[in-house]
Design a protein around this motif. Structure first.
Motif, PDB file in Angstrom:
ATOM      1  N   GLY A 287     -16.825 -31.806  29.814  1.00 32.72           N
ATOM      2  CA  GLY A 287     -17.780 -31.589  28.592  1.00 32.72           C
ATOM      3  C   GLY A 287     -17.942 -32.643  28.133  1.00 32.72           C
ATOM      4  N   GLU A 288     -17.476 -32.836  26.987  1.00 37.44           N
ATOM      5  CA  GLU A 288     -18.256 -34.627  26.122  1.00 37.44           C
ATOM      6  C   GLU A 288     -17.408 -35.175  25.976  1.00 37.44           C
ATOM      7  OE1 GLU A 288     -21.862 -31.601  23.968  1.00 37.44           O
ATOM      8  OE2 GLU A 288     -20.350 -31.625  23.443  1.00 37.44           O
TER       9      GLU A 288
ATOM     10  N   ASP B  71     -17.381 -34.669  19.856  1.00 36.45           N
ATOM     11  CA  ASP B  71     -18.254 -33.084  19.403  1.00 36.45           C
ATOM     12  C   ASP B  71     -19.275 -33.485  19.092  1.00 36.45           C
ATOM     13  OD1 ASP B  71     -18.015 -30.790  18.780  1.00 36.45           O
ATOM     14  OD2 ASP B  71     -16.814 -30.884  16.312  1.00 36.45           O
TER      15      ASP B  71
ATOM     16  N   LYS C 202     -19.635 -28.081  19.747  1.00 35.91           N
ATOM     17  CA  LYS C 202     -19.270 -26.766  20.378  1.00 35.91           C
ATOM     18  C   LYS C 202     -17.775 -27.239  20.702  1.00 35.91           C
ATOM     19  CE  LYS C 202     -23.112 -25.591  23.316  1.00 35.91           C
ATOM     20  NZ  LYS C 202     -23.532 -25.762  24.568  1.00 35.91           N
TER      21      LYS C 202
ATOM     22  N   TRP D  62     -12.533 -30.758  24.593  1.00 39.86           N
ATOM     23  CA  TRP D  62     -12.965 -31.597  26.032  1.00 39.86           C
ATOM     24  C   TRP D  62     -12.628 -33.467  25.329  1.00 39.86           C
ATOM     25  CZ3 TRP D  62     -11.346 -30.122  29.983  1.00 39.86           C
ATOM     26  CH2 TRP D  62     -12.107 -28.836  30.557  1.00 39.86           C
TER      27      TRP D  62
ATOM     28  N   TYR E 166     -17.265 -37.842  32.024  1.00 37.84           N
ATOM     29  CA  TYR E 166     -17.842 -36.866  31.244  1.00 37.84           C
ATOM     30  C   TYR E 166     -19.221 -36.154  32.008  1.00 37.84           C
ATOM     31  CZ  TYR E 166     -14.308 -37.739  27.127  1.00 37.84           C
ATOM     32  OH  TYR E 166     -13.029 -38.304  27.003  1.00 37.84           O
TER      33      TYR E 166
ATOM     34  N   ARG F 236     -21.061 -31.037  29.563  1.00 39.89           N
ATOM     35  CA  ARG F 236     -21.384 -29.468  29.179  1.00 39.89           C
ATOM     36  C   ARG F 236     -22.809 -29.118  30.718  1.00 39.89           C
ATOM     37  NH1 ARG F 236     -18.061 -25.780  26.187  1.00 39.89           N
ATOM     38  NH2 ARG F 236     -17.126 -27.399  24.691  1.00 39.89           N
TER      39      ARG F 236
ATOM     40  N   GLU G  84     -14.999 -25.112  35.480  1.00 35.84           N
ATOM     41  CA  GLU G  84     -16.171 -24.824  34.669  1.00 35.84           C
ATOM     42  C   GLU G  84     -17.548 -24.189  35.456  1.00 35.84           C
ATOM     43  OE1 GLU G  84     -17.147 -25.249  30.203  1.00 35.84           O
ATOM     44  OE2 GLU G  84     -15.800 -24.831  31.719  1.00 35.84           O
TER      45      GLU G  84
END
Length: 367
Positions: free
Chosen positions: A40-41, A44, A47, A51, A73, A76, A103
């Motif tokens: 993820g990031e 935020d 989304k 993460w 990271y 996404r 993922e």
């Protein structure tokens, strides 16, 4: 860890291969280095906080145990995550442990990349599919340095979420719409399965439709607008993360529909569930990374988590949040995050009998 520096004892048993924890009785053991390939990031960007919070809580837990944690990271982008794995493999010094996520089903390729290295691998959150396991085997088999998998018992969590939504709905017959994530992420279907299981056991209620979304508020909002027109009788909407639940809630509020909305993940710290219209949510999803740090700490010190529930750990730790208990949850998780004491869960430090009892309860303020 140097690629050719340390020797590890491999004991081949008649039933398979056992991977020895990195423990020595003759000399003090240095705390390990760990890399987490976070799909993820770091913040935020519409989304959800899953993460970013997973990475933060992992860092807090790692610090509590004196372990070195580096979080990479992927923003996404599962292809970027693969490139990060490949780049990591080119480093002169490999980490002692690597934490990864399946993922977009990318973990199979990453596991194969690191097969045969000295780096021990722990898979978290998204497990391999059964098809993937049929190709590369299970933990500690063909890829012997894949020491374990730790996932959340998503079905039990959403089962409890639906029980609370039904309770709040009272005697009214539930008419249910669901919004889950993308089809390629295993956790999407697991969360939906828990809802189905509860409705079956309850013996009442109708599932009107389950739709797939891209985990975002905007997409869930537009889908909910359509669904409310298609099913004016709907009175329950659940979503598989908070961002989608928030989109659904905003659409419900805009249409003035009499619908209770539930989320299988908790709100971010600036949007408290109580008073915002969200009937129920599930907290502590993003603790899965912190629990992984506990497992790796203990494994590194000779306490093999496989002896307490197997190499494939399914952790039932999700916490149902409603208006009554939301203040205590937000205080502990968001306002006093740095004070969370993950050492209480270590079986190396607290060698009581029984399996790992990961739960939010010991971390919440006393009532």
């Amino acid at each position: 860890m140097r690629k050719s520096g340390l020797f590890y004892l491999w004991l081949v048993l008649s039933v398979g291969t056992w991977v020895a924890p990195a423990w020595s009785a003759t000399e003090p053991l240095a705390e390990p280095s760990i890399v987490f390939l976070n799909p993820g990031e770091p913040v935020d960007r519409g989304k959800g906080l899953f993460w970013p919070m997973t990475g933060r809580l992992m860092s807090i837990a790692a610090e509590a145990f004196g372990m070195q944690l580096e979080v990479l990271y992927a923003e996404r982008d599962h292809l970027r995550m693969l490139r990060q794995a490949e780049s990591l493999l080119q480093r002169e010094s490999l980490p002692d442990y690597l934490v990864m996520v399946n993922e977009k089903r990318a973990a199979e390729q990453m596991l194969q990349l690191f097969a045969g290295t000295e780096t021990k691998i722990l898979l978290i959150h998204n497990d391999l599919t059964e098809l993937q396991r049929s190709r590369i085997g299970n933990e500690r088999e063909q890829i012997s340095n894949w020491i374990g998998t730790a996932t959340t018992d998503e079905e039990s969590g959403t089962y409890r979420m639906m029980a609370e939504l039904y309770r709040q709905l009272g005697s009214t017959e539930p008419q249910v719409v669901g919004i889950t994530g993308d089809r390629s992420t295993p956790v999407s279907m697991k969360r939906a399965q828990g809802v189905t299981d509860y409705m079956t056991d309850a013996g009442r209620g109708r599932s009107l439709q389950l739709v797939f979304s891209n985990w975002s508020t905007a997409d869930a909002y537009s889908k909910t607008e359509v669904l409310l027109k298609r099913y004016p009788q709907a009175n329950v909407i659940w979503a598989a993360n908070y961002s989608m639940a928030l989109g659904a809630l905003r659409a419900v509020q805009a249409s003035h529909a009499a619908v209770v909305v539930g989320s299988s993940a908790a709100a971010p710290p600036d949007v408290k569930d109580s008073g915002q219209g969200m009937a129920v949510s599930l907290g502590s999803h993003f603790f899965i990374g912190a629990w992984a740090m506990v497992l790796l700490h203990d494994y590194h010190h000779g306490v093999d988590f496989a002896d307490y529930g197997g190499a494939r750990q399914v952790l039932d730790h999700l916490y149902v949040i409603n208006a009554d208990n939301a203040p205590g949850y937000y205080q502990a998780v968001y306002e006093q995050t740095d004070e969370l004491n993950f050492r209480v869960f270590s079986k190396y430090l607290h060698p009581e009998t029984g399996g790992y009892a990961f739960s939010l309860e010991p971390l919440l303020p006393a009532k």
